[in-house]
Design an enzyme around this catalytic site. Structure first.
Site, PDB file in Angstrom:
ATOM      1  N   LYS A 189       0.815  -1.224   0.000  1.00 11.87           N
ATOM      2  CA  LYS A 189       0.000   0.000   0.000  1.00 11.87           C
ATOM      3  C   LYS A 189       0.850   1.276   0.000  1.00 11.87           C
ATOM      4  O   LYS A 189       0.469   2.280  -0.600  1.00 11.87           O
ATOM      5  CB  LYS A 189      -0.969  -0.005   1.181  1.00 11.87           C
ATOM      6  CG  LYS A 189      -2.051  -1.082   1.043  1.00 11.87           C
ATOM      7  CD  LYS A 189      -3.048  -1.046   2.175  1.00 11.87           C
ATOM      8  CE  LYS A 189      -4.017  -2.225   2.039  1.00 11.87           C
ATOM      9  NZ  LYS A 189      -5.057  -2.221   3.065  1.00 11.87           N
ATOM     10  N   ASP A 195      -9.807   2.393   2.203  1.00 14.62           N
ATOM     11  CA  ASP A 195      -9.875   1.668   3.479  1.00 14.62           C
ATOM     12  C   ASP A 195     -10.561   2.522   4.554  1.00 14.62           C
ATOM     13  O   ASP A 195     -11.397   2.044   5.310  1.00 14.62           O
ATOM     14  CB  ASP A 195      -8.467   1.289   3.960  1.00 14.62           C
ATOM     15  CG  ASP A 195      -7.926   0.053   3.259  1.00 14.62           C
ATOM     16  OD1 ASP A 195      -8.729  -0.806   2.846  1.00 14.62           O
ATOM     17  OD2 ASP A 195      -6.691  -0.058   3.127  1.00 14.62           O
TER      18      ASP A 195
HETATM   19  N1  LIG Z   1     -11.323  -5.450   7.399  1.00 19.91           N
HETATM   20  C1  LIG Z   1     -10.518  -4.855   6.550  1.00 19.91           C
HETATM   21  O1  LIG Z   1     -10.948  -4.382   5.479  1.00 19.91           O
HETATM   22  C2  LIG Z   1      -9.065  -4.713   6.873  1.00 19.91           C
HETATM   23  C3  LIG Z   1      -8.275  -3.783   6.167  1.00 19.91           C
HETATM   24  C4  LIG Z   1      -6.921  -3.658   6.497  1.00 19.91           C
HETATM   25  C5  LIG Z   1      -6.376  -4.451   7.504  1.00 19.91           C
HETATM   26  N2  LIG Z   1      -7.169  -5.343   8.163  1.00 19.91           N
HETATM   27  C6  LIG Z   1      -6.619  -6.171   9.241  1.00 19.91           C
HETATM   28  O2  LIG Z   1      -6.079  -5.298  10.231  1.00 19.91           O
HETATM   29  C7  LIG Z   1      -5.046  -5.954  10.943  1.00 19.91           C
HETATM   30  C8  LIG Z   1      -3.855  -5.010  11.118  1.00 19.91           C
HETATM   31  O3  LIG Z   1      -3.297  -4.724   9.843  1.00 19.91           O
HETATM   32  P1  LIG Z   1      -2.141  -3.616   9.692  1.00 19.91           P
HETATM   33  O4  LIG Z   1      -1.887  -3.502   8.243  1.00 19.91           O
HETATM   34  O5  LIG Z   1      -2.465  -2.381  10.478  1.00 19.91           O
HETATM   35  O6  LIG Z   1      -0.888  -4.321  10.402  1.00 19.91           O
HETATM   36  P2  LIG Z   1       0.429  -3.606  10.948  1.00 19.91           P
HETATM   37  O7  LIG Z   1       0.706  -2.335  10.248  1.00 19.91           O
HETATM   38  O8  LIG Z   1       1.469  -4.680  10.984  1.00 19.91           O
HETATM   39  O9  LIG Z   1       0.065  -3.212  12.482  1.00 19.91           O
HETATM   40  C9  LIG Z   1      -0.159  -4.205  13.421  1.00 19.91           C
HETATM   41  C10 LIG Z   1      -0.763  -3.610  14.689  1.00 19.91           C
HETATM   42  O10 LIG Z   1      -1.171  -4.696  15.518  1.00 19.91           O
HETATM   43  C11 LIG Z   1      -0.493  -4.617  16.765  1.00 19.91           C
HETATM   44  N3  LIG Z   1      -0.286  -5.984  17.222  1.00 19.91           N
HETATM   45  C12 LIG Z   1       0.142  -7.043  16.483  1.00 19.91           C
HETATM   46  N4  LIG Z   1       0.107  -8.167  17.229  1.00 19.91           N
HETATM   47  C13 LIG Z   1      -0.373  -7.806  18.446  1.00 19.91           C
HETATM   48  C14 LIG Z   1      -0.651  -8.529  19.626  1.00 19.91           C
HETATM   49  N5  LIG Z   1      -0.426  -9.841  19.723  1.00 19.91           N
HETATM   50  N6  LIG Z   1      -1.186  -7.868  20.681  1.00 19.91           N
HETATM   51  C15 LIG Z   1      -1.401  -6.528  20.600  1.00 19.91           C
HETATM   52  N7  LIG Z   1      -1.140  -5.785  19.511  1.00 19.91           N
HETATM   53  C16 LIG Z   1      -0.634  -6.427  18.439  1.00 19.91           C
HETATM   54  C17 LIG Z   1       0.767  -3.820  16.487  1.00 19.91           C
HETATM   55  O11 LIG Z   1       1.233  -3.292  17.687  1.00 19.91           O
HETATM   56  P3  LIG Z   1       2.778  -2.811  17.864  1.00 19.91           P
HETATM   57  O12 LIG Z   1       2.822  -1.432  17.285  1.00 19.91           O
HETATM   58  O13 LIG Z   1       3.007  -2.865  19.312  1.00 19.91           O
HETATM   59  O14 LIG Z   1       3.632  -3.804  17.096  1.00 19.91           O
HETATM   60  C18 LIG Z   1       0.200  -2.774  15.516  1.00 19.91           C
HETATM   61  O15 LIG Z   1      -0.530  -1.798  16.218  1.00 19.91           O
HETATM   62  C19 LIG Z   1      -4.741  -7.232  10.157  1.00 19.91           C
HETATM   63  O16 LIG Z   1      -5.361  -8.306  10.839  1.00 19.91           O
HETATM   64  C20 LIG Z   1      -5.413  -7.011   8.814  1.00 19.91           C
HETATM   65  O17 LIG Z   1      -5.846  -8.225   8.218  1.00 19.91           O
HETATM   66  C21 LIG Z   1      -8.502  -5.486   7.870  1.00 19.91           C
END
Ligand SMILES: NC(=O)c1ccc[n+]([C@@H]2O[C@H](COP(=O)([O-])OP(=O)(O)OC[C@H]3O[C@@H](n4cnc5c(N)ncnc54)[C@H](OP(=O)(O)O)[C@@H]3O)[C@@H](O)[C@H]2O)c1
Length: 296
Positions: free
Chosen positions: A86, A122
């Protein structure tokens, strides 16, 4: 990624001619991985309802720049962009809208004469899913997480006039995100004293194999709250189950995926997208995936 018909023609390859799609309009989702994406089912259902001869493919790529060149030559008209591309899409787009610029990420590309034009849908997906249930203007909203998805969610909530508080496992990221959008942040340990109207969980915790590294205190969820989890595999996350048990109104991650897709399609085609058919196909595909990990 695949054979490049353009360069085959230029180099006088075996075919001696380039390959063009002449019967179907081509669209797709490009990511790594992409094979478990639910978007093809949703988009293909939309094309069927609209009576279009169009095809939406899941495309896995090593590098986005090369993929965009190849897809441009083959004649793809529009692309959804997913993890990990992205930010690359933002950098490679010939033009982006103001929202994508604020978020620093593009999840939608449209082919134009001057290159790939980018947008971010998004954030719209997240706010549209919530707005159906709760007015956001003036609402207190807690965002759990400060990763890439949280950036879009925070932008959208602020854009709609909500009062946003961010918490995250790594406090510095919460602080940075809050500073970027001019909202508040707090340590996770402050959760017991926060009583928001809207809660949006945006971390990747709650998926199988990634348990929550934080605890939501007993009694936190209430019947007055609207709680959205953007994770959609599983569809009912442990966090949503608890919120539901407390009487909160809940929104699952498929609604965000649906609404960001509706916005993509409407932009590509310049006409309204068939919401009911897209929701039906998306939910059926998610049920088929039965807890397998899926990406937008
Ligand atoms: N529904 C939809 O349309 C949609 C769209 C986009 C994304 N998503 C989903 O959103 C989620 C996050 O995506 P992203 O792109 O934002 O990922 P990302 O940039 O890697 O960010 C991950 C986030 O999750 C936190 N995290 C990861 N593991 C954790 C745990 N075990 N306990 C607490 N916090 C944790 C991280 O915290 P730290 O900063 O402490 O590492 C960070 O805040 C994914 O599951 C993705 O599939 C859904």
């Amino acid at each position: 990624m695949w054979n490049d018909p353009g360069s085959a023609a230029e180099e006088g390859g075996a075919m001696g001619a380039s390959v063009r799609s002449v019967q179907h309009d081509l669209y797709g989702v490009v990511g790594r991985p992409a094979r478990h994406s639910l978007s093809p089912a949703m988009m293909q259902a939309a094309f069927a309802v609209l009576g279009m001869h169009a095809c939406y493919l899941a495309l896995e790529a090593e590098a986005l720049a090369e993929a965009l060149d190849a897809l441009d030559r083959v004649g793809f008209r529009g692309l959804s962009v997913t993890v990990p591309f992205k930010q690359d899409a933002f950098a490679l787009a010939c033009r982006v809208d103001a929202s994508a610029r604020s978020i620093g990420a593009v999840n939608t590309l449209r082919r134009t004469a001057s290159g790939w034009e980018g947008r971010n849908t998004d954030w719209l997906g997240a706010v549209r899913a919530l707005e159906r249930i709760v007015p956001l203007r003036g609402a207190s909203a807690l965002v759990i997480g400060a990763g890439g998805a949280a950036r879009g969610v925070v932008y959208g909530l602020m854009e709609r006039g909500a009062h946003v508080l961010i918490v995250n496992r790594t406090e510095q990221r919460a602080r940075d995100l809050a500073a970027a959008f001019g909202c508040a942040w707090a340590p996770l340990s402050d959760l017991p004293s926060v009583g928001p109207k809207v809660v949006v969980h945006t971390t990747s915790a709650g998926m199988s194999g990634n348990p929550y590294d934080f605890a939501i205190p007993e009694g936190f969820f209430t019947a007055e709250m609207v709680v959205m989890d953007i994770v959609y595999a599983p569809l009912e996350t442990p966090l949503l189950r608890r919120a539901k048990a407390a009487g909160s109104r809940v929104v699952d991650g498929l609604e965000m995926l649906l609404h960001q897709g509706i916005e993509q399609l409407a932009w590509w085609l310049n006409r309204p997208a068939p919401e009911a058919a897209m929701r039906h196909a998306l939910r059926r595909a998610a049920a088929r995936a039965q807890g397998g990990v899926s990406h937008g």
